[in-house]
Design an enzyme around this catalytic site. Structure first.
Site, PDB file in Angstrom:
ATOM      1  N   GLU A   1       0.821  -1.209   0.000  1.00 17.77           N
ATOM      2  CA  GLU A   1       0.000   0.000   0.000  1.00 17.77           C
ATOM      3  C   GLU A   1       0.856   1.260   0.000  1.00 17.77           C
ATOM      4  O   GLU A   1       0.587   2.210  -0.754  1.00 17.77           O
ATOM      5  CB  GLU A   1      -0.915   0.042   1.241  1.00 17.77           C
ATOM      6  CG  GLU A   1      -1.878  -1.119   1.355  1.00 17.77           C
ATOM      7  CD  GLU A   1      -1.371  -2.252   2.234  1.00 17.77           C
ATOM      8  OE1 GLU A   1      -2.190  -2.802   2.995  1.00 17.77           O
ATOM      9  OE2 GLU A   1      -0.178  -2.597   2.158  1.00 17.77           O
TER      10      GLU A   1
ATOM     11  N   CYS B   1      -0.417   1.259   7.191  1.00 20.95           N
ATOM     12  CA  CYS B   1      -0.926   1.448   5.836  1.00 20.95           C
ATOM     13  C   CYS B   1      -2.219   2.253   5.819  1.00 20.95           C
ATOM     14  O   CYS B   1      -2.383   3.138   4.973  1.00 20.95           O
ATOM     15  CB  CYS B   1      -1.097   0.102   5.147  1.00 20.95           C
ATOM     16  SG  CYS B   1       0.504  -0.682   4.800  1.00 20.95           S
TER      17      CYS B   1
END
Length: 166
Positions: free
Chosen positions: A60, A91
């Site tokens: 991510e 993330c």
């Protein structure tokens, strides 16, 4: 969920799963992310923690960095992030800071997931940005990829697997 949105979610999650499968070839845990705007992929990445020896090299985070570079702005306000496993706290923090309005993920992560499993940071009222989350898209396929990777890791002779600690 509208039919078109569901179809798009399935299409992009399949692409994320293909990217995740490529991670295993380089000894990485098979997790991948795509940042999508107007049905176009701005960025895609899989984990690079082992290769780069970087604890922040999650799919991510890498995909967000690339998308911000492509867009020449850190504000990714009109994008969707697709990821094969529920984002962790780091993330989802990056997703919130990038102002990404929507996240779609595959497998739930009861040990580290921060979108409803362990924490629910996208809904935290004290934060200045909310993220709409759709979880469980192609969940079984996402789980199977992770389970296969770790089964092979457990069964591999210690010196032959890239994640071996010996």
């Amino acid at each position: 969920m509208a039919g078109d949105e569901r179809t798009q979610d399935l299409t992009f999650m399949r692409m994320a799963l293909e990217e995740a499968a490529r991670a295993t070839a380089v000894g990485e845990v098979p997790i991948a992310a795509l940042v999508v705007q107007d049905n176009q992929i701005l960025a895609q990445a899989h984990n690079y923690r082992e290769l780069w020896q970087d604890p922040t090299a999650h799919a991510e985070v890498i995909a967000i960095r690339v998308a911000a570079t492509v867009r020449s702005t850190w504000r990714l306000t009109d994008t969707t992030l697709y990821v094969t496993v529920e984002p962790c706290a780091m993330c989802i923090g990056a997703i919130i800071l990038a102002r990404i309005p929507r996240v779609v993920f595959g497998a739930w992560d009861p040990k580290a997931g921060a979108c409803g499993s362990l924490f629910d940071l996208p809904s935290e009222p004290k934060l200045n940005h909310r993220v709409a989350v759709t979880g469980g898209v192609l969940e079984q396929e996402s789980q199977a990829l992770i389970q296969k990777f770790f089964k092979e890791l457990r069964e591999a002779p210690p010196a032959t697997h890239p994640l071996s600690t010996q």
